[in-house]
Design an enzyme around this catalytic site. Structure first.
Site, short mmCIF file in Angstrom:
data_model
loop_
_atom_site.label_atom_id
_atom_site.label_comp_id
_atom_site.label_asym_id
_atom_site.label_seq_id
_atom_site.Cartn_x
_atom_site.Cartn_y
_atom_site.Cartn_z
N ARG A 2 0.86 -1.19 0.00
CA ARG A 2 0.00 0.00 0.00
C ARG A 2 0.88 1.23 0.00
O ARG A 2 1.78 1.37 0.84
CB ARG A 2 -0.90 -0.03 1.23
CG ARG A 2 -1.66 1.27 1.46
CD ARG A 2 -2.63 1.12 2.63
NE ARG A 2 -2.59 2.26 3.51
CZ ARG A 2 -3.65 2.81 4.06
NH1 ARG A 2 -4.85 2.32 3.81
NH2 ARG A 2 -3.54 3.83 4.87
N ASP A 12 0.89 4.65 1.01
CA ASP A 12 0.10 5.48 1.91
C ASP A 12 0.39 6.96 1.67
O ASP A 12 1.55 7.39 1.67
CB ASP A 12 0.44 5.10 3.35
CG ASP A 12 -0.50 5.74 4.34
OD1 ASP A 12 -1.70 5.83 4.05
OD2 ASP A 12 -0.04 6.16 5.42
N GLU A 70 -3.33 4.76 -1.73
CA GLU A 70 -4.26 5.43 -0.82
C GLU A 70 -4.14 6.94 -1.02
O GLU A 70 -3.15 7.55 -0.64
CB GLU A 70 -3.93 5.05 0.64
CG GLU A 70 -4.95 5.55 1.65
CD GLU A 70 -4.59 6.87 2.29
OE1 GLU A 70 -5.45 7.47 2.94
OE2 GLU A 70 -3.44 7.32 2.13
N HIS A 103 -10.00 3.17 9.60
CA HIS A 103 -9.45 3.71 10.86
C HIS A 103 -9.42 5.24 10.83
O HIS A 103 -9.18 5.87 11.86
CB HIS A 103 -8.05 3.17 11.10
CG HIS A 103 -7.04 3.62 10.09
ND1 HIS A 103 -7.10 3.23 8.77
CD2 HIS A 103 -5.97 4.43 10.19
CE1 HIS A 103 -6.11 3.79 8.10
NE2 HIS A 103 -5.40 4.52 8.94
N ASP A 104 -9.66 5.84 9.66
CA ASP A 104 -9.74 7.30 9.54
C ASP A 104 -11.20 7.74 9.47
O ASP A 104 -12.10 6.95 9.68
CB ASP A 104 -8.98 7.76 8.30
CG ASP A 104 -7.47 7.63 8.46
OD1 ASP A 104 -6.99 7.59 9.61
OD2 ASP A 104 -6.77 7.56 7.43
N LEU A 164 -8.89 18.04 7.96
CA LEU A 164 -10.10 18.84 8.13
C LEU A 164 -11.19 18.47 7.14
O LEU A 164 -12.31 18.93 7.25
CB LEU A 164 -9.75 20.33 8.01
CG LEU A 164 -8.71 20.84 9.01
CD1 LEU A 164 -8.51 22.34 8.82
CD2 LEU A 164 -9.12 20.55 10.45
N TYR A 165 -10.84 17.62 6.14
CA TYR A 165 -11.80 17.26 5.11
C TYR A 165 -12.45 15.90 5.41
O TYR A 165 -13.07 15.30 4.55
CB TYR A 165 -11.12 17.21 3.73
CG TYR A 165 -9.87 16.36 3.70
CD1 TYR A 165 -9.96 14.98 3.52
CD2 TYR A 165 -8.62 16.93 3.81
CE1 TYR A 165 -8.82 14.21 3.50
CE2 TYR A 165 -7.47 16.16 3.78
CZ TYR A 165 -7.59 14.79 3.62
OH TYR A 165 -6.44 14.01 3.60
#
Length: 328
Positions: free
Chosen positions: A28, A30, A70, A127-128, A178-179
């Site tokens: 992945r 990241d 990702e 997890h986010d 913040l998004y």
């Protein structure tokens, strides 16, 4: 890592070779969108970034390794990245499903699933947080949802979670992203088992390989206690579970129904065929056909009804999501 320098490139190559020697089959990348640092720019998804991801993916492929990238970004960027790598995440799907259920209008979701990458990992939660940038407009370009629809989406999540998501999102709780709205998907849907099972059914019928987060599988609620201890927004959806809690959660009607849905998704050969989608207002039909095997998900939000139709040579049947919950 200066990925444009010889020493940086040698370092990455050594890592890839080590992975290959140890039979790693997929990696992945990241936050790969920030790989290139260039003065005077945002350092995010530059032309050079595309070239880097393309090159690294080809290098990994030569060593027998696939790449999963990702990136949270504008939806057209996700489509372009998908052409260069083995797999991407469909981060537009989670907010679009919420928008569809909240507004009782599937048109935006159907539009996306008509053009979305097929080589993707589908998610509702991770997890986010629940990404918003993936469906929004960017630099004057139209998004999958407009700004008003996004505002309504975020406010409805805050309302459904009794304000808990607001405590964990945006400038609150030490957030960097913040998004993203930090909230369990279950709480984002107001802890409504039927709506949540519909959301999962839509995920499983969407093109790609479904991934189910542990908290999502067990329909976990927001962990306000953990959030208050750490003041880290994303911890609201990162519960620590002991074996007794897991055992109890596995007996919940939703979890039992969810497991049946997972078993169906993993065993139905129709999903190896061709996908079609039709929507009209609050109704949605998602179909898969593989030779003489087919399956179709039919959702009518206005009537609070959802059915899965399965046609196989020796096993044609109808699965009612309402019945799945009631029988569980």
């Amino acid at each position: 890592i200066d990925v444009t320098s010889n020493i940086g490139q040698d370092y990455l190559l050594r890592i890839l070779k080590t992975f290959a020697e140890n039979n790693i089959k997929i990696i992945r990348l990241d936050a790969a969108g920030y790989a290139i640092k260039k003065a005077g720019t945002s350092c995010f998804m530059l032309d050079e970034t595309f070239e880097f991801i393309d090159g690294l993916s080809k290098l990994a492929n030569k060593l027998g390794i696939e790449t999963l990238v990702e990136i949270h970004s504008y939806y057209q960027t996700q489509i372009e990245i998908a052409k260069r790598v083995d797999q991407v995440y469909d981060f537009a799907l989670p907010p679009l499903i919420l928008h569809s259920i909240f507004s009782q209008d599937f048109s935006a979701l159907a539009n996306w699933l008509t053009i979305s990458p097929r080589n993707c990992i589908t998610v509702l939660d991770t997890h986010d947080g629940i990404g918003i940038i993936d469906v929004g407009p960017m630099n004057g370009k139209q998004g999958l949802l407009d700004e008003n629809e996004i505002d309504n989406l975020v406010e409805q999540i805050h309302l459904n979670s009794a304000g808990e998501s607001k405590q964990a999102t945006g400038a609150a709780a030490s957030n960097v992203d913040l998004y993203q709205v930090n909230c369990t998907y279950y709480d984002a849907l107001g802890q409504n088992d039927f709506d949540y099972l519909i959301a999962r059914a839509i995920q499983f019928f969407s093109p790609g390989t479904p991934q189910v987060y542990y908290a999502g599988l067990l329909a976990e609620q927001n962990d306000i206690g953990l959030l208050s201890k750490t003041n880290i927004g994303r911890d609201i959806n990162r519960p620590y579970l002991d074996s007794a809690h897991v055992k109890q959660a596995l007996e919940k009607p939703f979890t039992r129904a969810m497991i049946e849905l997972i078993k169906f998704r993993n065993s139905c050969d129709a999903f190896n065929g061709d996908f079609t989608i039709i929507s009209e207002g609050s109704t949605l039909k998602m179909s898969w056909k593989n030779n003489d095997r087919s399956t179709r998900l039919m959702v009518d939000l206005a009537a609070s009804n959802a059915l899965i139709e399965v046609n196989e040579p020796s096993n044609s049947r109808i699965i009612s999501l309402n019945s799945l919950l009631n029988e569980a």
